[in-house]
Design an enzyme around this catalytic site. Sequence first.
Site, PDB file in Angstrom:
ATOM      1  N   CYS A 105      44.237  38.192  37.110  1.00 13.01           N
ATOM      2  CA  CYS A 105      42.933  37.931  36.495  1.00 13.01           C
ATOM      3  C   CYS A 105      42.201  36.731  37.083  1.00 13.01           C
ATOM      4  O   CYS A 105      41.000  36.568  36.847  1.00 13.01           O
ATOM      5  CB  CYS A 105      43.097  37.726  34.985  1.00 13.01           C
ATOM      6  SG  CYS A 105      43.927  39.088  34.150  1.00 13.01           S
ATOM      7  N   ASP A 157      48.039  48.106   9.977  1.00 11.56           N
ATOM      8  CA  ASP A 157      47.068  47.282   9.272  1.00 11.56           C
ATOM      9  C   ASP A 157      45.949  46.879  10.237  1.00 11.56           C
ATOM     10  O   ASP A 157      46.228  46.310  11.300  1.00 11.56           O
ATOM     11  CB  ASP A 157      47.766  46.037   8.726  1.00 11.56           C
ATOM     12  CG  ASP A 157      46.825  45.086   7.991  1.00 11.56           C
ATOM     13  OD1 ASP A 157      45.637  45.416   7.830  1.00 11.56           O
ATOM     14  OD2 ASP A 157      47.299  44.008   7.587  1.00 11.56           O
ATOM     15  N   GLU A 169      42.074  43.995  39.902  1.00  8.99           N
ATOM     16  CA  GLU A 169      43.476  44.394  39.982  1.00  8.99           C
ATOM     17  C   GLU A 169      43.599  45.862  39.603  1.00  8.99           C
ATOM     18  O   GLU A 169      44.655  46.322  39.192  1.00  8.99           O
ATOM     19  CB  GLU A 169      44.360  43.507  39.112  1.00  8.99           C
ATOM     20  CG  GLU A 169      44.022  43.433  37.655  1.00  8.99           C
ATOM     21  CD  GLU A 169      45.019  42.577  36.887  1.00  8.99           C
ATOM     22  OE1 GLU A 169      46.110  43.091  36.579  1.00  8.99           O
ATOM     23  OE2 GLU A 169      44.712  41.416  36.594  1.00  8.99           O
ATOM     24  N   SER A 208      54.778  35.898  29.086  1.00  2.73           N
ATOM     25  CA  SER A 208      53.427  35.772  29.607  1.00  2.73           C
ATOM     26  C   SER A 208      52.656  34.675  28.881  1.00  2.73           C
ATOM     27  O   SER A 208      51.913  33.901  29.491  1.00  2.73           O
ATOM     28  CB  SER A 208      52.687  37.106  29.491  1.00  2.73           C
ATOM     29  OG  SER A 208      51.441  37.047  30.133  1.00  2.73           O
ATOM     30  N   ASN A 232      40.055  43.237  27.031  1.00  2.00           N
ATOM     31  CA  ASN A 232      40.414  42.497  28.237  1.00  2.00           C
ATOM     32  C   ASN A 232      39.779  43.140  29.468  1.00  2.00           C
ATOM     33  O   ASN A 232      39.961  44.333  29.707  1.00  2.00           O
ATOM     34  CB  ASN A 232      41.940  42.483  28.383  1.00  2.00           C
ATOM     35  CG  ASN A 232      42.416  41.567  29.496  1.00  2.00           C
ATOM     36  OD1 ASN A 232      41.632  40.914  30.167  1.00  2.00           O
ATOM     37  ND2 ASN A 232      43.723  41.525  29.682  1.00  2.00           N
ATOM     38  N   THR A 289      44.668  45.867  23.584  1.00  4.55           N
ATOM     39  CA  THR A 289      43.857  44.855  24.272  1.00  4.55           C
ATOM     40  C   THR A 289      43.089  45.431  25.461  1.00  4.55           C
ATOM     41  O   THR A 289      42.451  44.684  26.201  1.00  4.55           O
ATOM     42  CB  THR A 289      44.748  43.701  24.784  1.00  4.55           C
ATOM     43  OG1 THR A 289      45.599  44.182  25.841  1.00  4.55           O
ATOM     44  CG2 THR A 289      45.596  43.140  23.668  1.00  4.55           C
ATOM     45  N   HIS A 295      40.218  32.055  30.274  1.00  2.00           N
ATOM     46  CA  HIS A 295      40.589  33.453  30.474  1.00  2.00           C
ATOM     47  C   HIS A 295      41.035  34.013  29.128  1.00  2.00           C
ATOM     48  O   HIS A 295      41.845  33.404  28.422  1.00  2.00           O
ATOM     49  CB  HIS A 295      41.720  33.568  31.492  1.00  2.00           C
ATOM     50  CG  HIS A 295      42.370  34.911  31.517  1.00  2.00           C
ATOM     51  ND1 HIS A 295      41.664  36.074  31.755  1.00  2.00           N
ATOM     52  CD2 HIS A 295      43.665  35.293  31.291  1.00  2.00           C
ATOM     53  CE1 HIS A 295      42.487  37.111  31.694  1.00  2.00           C
ATOM     54  NE2 HIS A 295      43.705  36.666  31.407  1.00  2.00           N
ATOM     55  N   LYS A 332      45.850  29.386  21.142  1.00  2.00           N
ATOM     56  CA  LYS A 332      46.972  28.554  21.572  1.00  2.00           C
ATOM     57  C   LYS A 332      46.569  27.644  22.726  1.00  2.00           C
ATOM     58  O   LYS A 332      46.952  26.468  22.770  1.00  2.00           O
ATOM     59  CB  LYS A 332      48.154  29.434  21.963  1.00  2.00           C
ATOM     60  CG  LYS A 332      48.730  30.243  20.802  1.00  2.00           C
ATOM     61  CD  LYS A 332      49.916  31.079  21.250  1.00  2.00           C
ATOM     62  CE  LYS A 332      50.466  31.921  20.103  1.00  2.00           C
ATOM     63  NZ  LYS A 332      51.035  31.086  19.032  1.00  2.00           N
ATOM     64  N   SER A 351      48.219  36.189  36.017  1.00  2.00           N
ATOM     65  CA  SER A 351      49.677  36.332  35.925  1.00  2.00           C
ATOM     66  C   SER A 351      50.292  36.346  37.316  1.00  2.00           C
ATOM     67  O   SER A 351      49.678  36.765  38.286  1.00  2.00           O
ATOM     68  CB  SER A 351      50.030  37.626  35.193  1.00  2.00           C
ATOM     69  OG  SER A 351      49.658  37.542  33.835  1.00  2.00           O
TER      70      SER A 351
END
Length: 445
Positions: free
Chosen positions: A120, A31, A83, A211, A328, A163, A244, A253, A364
């Site tokens: 990051c 979807d 990175e 994560s 990202n 992403t 970020h 969130k 991370s």
Amino acid sequence: MTAVGIDAVEIRTGRLKLDLPNTFAPAKGEDPGKYTKGLGLNASSFPDSYEDIVTMGANAAHRLMERKGLGPEDIGRIDVATESAFDNSKPVSTYVAGCLEQVYDGNFHHANKGERKFACISGTQSLDDAYNWIKAGRHRGRAALVIATDTALYARDDPGEATQGAGAVAMLITEDPSVVELSTEQGYGSADETDFLKPQQQFPSVDGKRSMQVYLARMREALEDFESVAGDTHPDDYAYIPFHTPFPGMVRKAGLLGFRHMIRDTPVEDEFAEEIGRQPRPEGFDDDEAYEEAVRDYMDALKETEGYRDWYGNTIEPTLSISREVGNWYTGSVHLARASALRHALDNDVDLAGQRLLVGSYGSGAQAEIHAETVVEGWAEEVRAMNVDEQLGARHDLTFEEYESIHDAHNHDKDTDLDPLTSPDGEFAFTGWGRMGERQYEYVE
């Protein structure tokens, strides 16, 4: 005290585009809303076969220097945050300097060069390094060039594949800047975590659920630490809050968590209490499980209120516009969020001079940093000079078959010779390998 901050910004996106709802989703039999609504992404940017972290970083830096009328003699340090490095010894900054020396009469032999790695967050750490270098008086009147550049690829069929993204953000750090002044106060949240890592491998190993938890926990710690030195924060204190952004859905969130924290024990909480009650406090519960369940219920109710939705729509949503179209960028993601916010203000005739941003960086492994930035006079002219919209519109739209081929071309474990899908024009391009296996670059007129 002399202000130090970001004087100019340039963005370089990969030349290729993968349309997530119209190309990626049908090929996956999924979807389209999984990407546009769930992740909050419309498209990803990819590098063509002649592009990589060096070309994207050098092209962003070149446009910045040309626009600002700078030469090598004006730059005292070049810091690259990535990175996605391909050499464990020689830093990407030396490759970038070598590219730039092809188009300038001078050289960067007296500029300090380095490479930062902490997932990051290293782009922001490089800003901190440049800030400290200038504040210490070691810059001899010269500026610092900070470049965040990454090709954020995941293994095929990995949950993070949608992403992906690729691009670079170049920032000029100076005294008396024209975009934002960085705050002296910073807050950190850091712990030894295994949520995302690349042990001797190109593609990351990711515990997605973990994560997310680590991201939110470290952000909360960083905000509390920032408040310990800068004073309490309030949702009305900041014009925008760039986070970020691995994907916009994750920022939803973080925004909710930050808002709940900032309104606690304020009249704003009292206003919301009339509609959804007051925030749960640990002392009101017999055990942690009951308290945490009550907090989740409160946050579910909070995010549906008109007051919170208005705040989020004005303060955080504008920071996501570029990321929705490119995916990202790892070290560059939070700096894309800042650029998106400033561009939104410009497009909507908002007078931002003197207003503040609260910037939430994360890497991370894991570490978050919170600091404030004050927008200064001249910001609008600098933001107007960026050509990111032009770049986004000019990208080659990949078919799914082309996407598979370009992914293979950038997979270090595959030996794939792919003809470019676009033609380099007035830019640095990867041209092949040298006698010691080094990557080589030329400026293509």
